[in-house]
Design a protein around this motif. Structure first.
Motif, PDB file in Angstrom:
ATOM      1  N   GLY A   1      -3.617  19.649   0.288  1.00 17.68           N
ATOM      2  CA  GLY A   1      -4.162  18.829   1.371  1.00 17.68           C
ATOM      3  C   GLY A   1      -4.724  17.492   0.934  1.00 17.68           C
ATOM      4  N   GLU A   2      -4.706  17.176  -0.360  1.00 16.00           N
ATOM      5  CA  GLU A   2      -5.293  15.921  -0.847  1.00 16.00           C
ATOM      6  C   GLU A   2      -4.358  14.732  -0.586  1.00 16.00           C
ATOM      7  OE1 GLU A   2      -7.130  13.930  -4.950  1.00 16.00           O
ATOM      8  OE2 GLU A   2      -6.237  15.930  -4.974  1.00 16.00           O
ATOM      9  N   LYS A   3      -4.965  13.559  -0.355  1.00 16.57           N
ATOM     10  CA  LYS A   3      -4.232  12.312  -0.160  1.00 16.57           C
ATOM     11  C   LYS A   3      -4.675  11.298  -1.209  1.00 16.57           C
ATOM     12  CE  LYS A   3      -3.962  12.976   4.867  1.00 16.57           C
ATOM     13  NZ  LYS A   3      -4.281  12.380   6.199  1.00 16.57           N
ATOM     14  N   ALA A   4      -3.798  10.349  -1.510  1.00 17.45           N
ATOM     15  CA  ALA A   4      -4.123   9.297  -2.484  1.00 17.45           C
ATOM     16  C   ALA A   4      -3.489   7.991  -2.020  1.00 17.45           C
ATOM     17  CB  ALA A   4      -3.638   9.665  -3.875  1.00 17.45           C
TER      18      ALA A   4
ATOM     19  N   THR B   1       0.847  -1.193   0.000  1.00 20.30           N
ATOM     20  CA  THR B   1       0.000   0.000   0.000  1.00 20.30           C
ATOM     21  C   THR B   1       0.880   1.240   0.000  1.00 20.30           C
ATOM     22  OG1 THR B   1      -1.772  -1.143   1.193  1.00 20.30           O
ATOM     23  CG2 THR B   1      -1.801   1.261   1.229  1.00 20.30           C
ATOM     24  N   ILE B   2       0.710   2.064  -1.034  1.00 17.81           N
ATOM     25  CA  ILE B   2       1.444   3.330  -1.147  1.00 17.81           C
ATOM     26  C   ILE B   2       0.489   4.453  -0.764  1.00 17.81           C
ATOM     27  CG2 ILE B   2       2.716   4.869  -2.685  1.00 17.81           C
ATOM     28  CD1 ILE B   2       3.192   2.403  -4.487  1.00 17.81           C
ATOM     29  N   LYS B   3       0.891   5.276   0.196  1.00 21.60           N
ATOM     30  CA  LYS B   3       0.092   6.429   0.603  1.00 21.60           C
ATOM     31  C   LYS B   3       0.901   7.693   0.342  1.00 21.60           C
ATOM     32  CE  LYS B   3      -2.513   3.996   4.186  1.00 21.60           C
ATOM     33  NZ  LYS B   3      -2.905   3.970   5.618  1.00 21.60           N
TER      34      LYS B   3
ATOM     35  N   LYS C   1      -0.911  11.277 -11.406  1.00 19.70           N
ATOM     36  CA  LYS C   1      -1.857  11.848 -10.446  1.00 19.70           C
ATOM     37  C   LYS C   1      -1.446  13.264 -10.079  1.00 19.70           C
ATOM     38  CE  LYS C   1      -5.186  11.742  -7.302  1.00 19.70           C
ATOM     39  NZ  LYS C   1      -6.620  11.701  -7.681  1.00 19.70           N
ATOM     40  N   SER C   2      -2.429  14.172 -10.056  1.00 19.66           N
ATOM     41  CA  SER C   2      -2.223  15.522  -9.544  1.00 19.66           C
ATOM     42  C   SER C   2      -3.009  15.649  -8.247  1.00 19.66           C
ATOM     43  CB  SER C   2      -2.690  16.567 -10.557  1.00 19.66           C
ATOM     44  OG  SER C   2      -2.519  17.865 -10.041  1.00 19.66           O
TER      45      SER C   2
END
Length: 218
Positions: A121-124, A72-74, A116-117
């Motif tokens: 404050g966004e997480k993916a 899992t990559i965060k 991905k952009s």
């Protein structure tokens, strides 16, 4: 009188020639300085890289051939501005056979990657499932790296790694009670064996001390 007037006129012509030469020299120097300034642009400041955090984990500390792992990559944008388009990728190391990914990624010779952009404050999160295949005989740790790079420059911004221990091939598997170390387990087993041996010895001594029964009268 005529000679004097001729000398005066000649001196005037020389002075005017010197003045014209000086003006021409000043103009040339001024033009040269202006031209030099126009062909030397000021260096542009390098853009500040986005503020990113990244981590990778598979929930294991050791692996063996045949194990199925989910990495899992965060990644998170901790800055106040949106990022450019990022290339997020996980290395596919030898001995690790890719099974699937969520979301679906692009597979290359060495990586699985996504574009991905991230807004401020966004997480993916990205998940990769793989199976441990045949590993090198001398391999002691299986290490997998994940990075995020600026897609336009291919320059990595942040990276993280997860490493699992690879037990020696054919080594004994030690079963342990959860929460105990190997040394505590061996001490407990040894103590139990000593107690059993002591009980056998005491019982044997008691049997030897019992008096013989007298024969019954007819």
């Amino acid at each position: 009188m005529v000679f004097r007037d001729s000398c005066v006129r000649r001196a005037g012509r020389i002075s005017r020639a010197h003045a014209a030469a000086a003006i021409a020299l000043l103009a040339a120097q001024s033009w040269s300085g202006t031209a030099h300034a126009s062909v030397t642009p000021k260096p542009k400041p390098s853009p500040k890289p986005p503020a990113l955090n990244i981590a990778i984990d598979n929930g294991h500390t050791s692996v063996r051939q045949g194990d199925r792992l989910t990495y899992t990559i965060k990644i998170a944008n901790t800055g106040a501005a949106a990022t450019p388009v990022l290339r997020v990728f996980q290395a596919l190391v030898p001995g690790l056979e890719l099974i699937s990914s969520t979301p679906a990624g692009t597979v290359t010779a060495k990586n699985i990657e996504w574009n991905k952009s991230l807004a401020a404050g966004e997480k993916a999160e990205f998940n990769v499932t793989a199976e441990v295949g045949e590993l090198e005989a001398q391999l002691q740790r299986l290490t997998v790296v994940a990075c995020a790079a600026d897609k336009s420059s291919e320059r990595s911004i942040v990276c993280a790694a997860h490493s699992d221990r690879v037990p020696a091939a054919g080594g004994p598997v030690q079963s342990q009670v959860p929460g105990t170390s190997a040394s505590e387990w061996y001490i407990a087993v040894g103590g139990l064996g000593l107690l059993v041996a002591t009980g056998v010895f005491v019982g044997w001594r008691l049997r030897r001390r019992k008096p013989a029964r007298a024969p019954m009268a007819p």
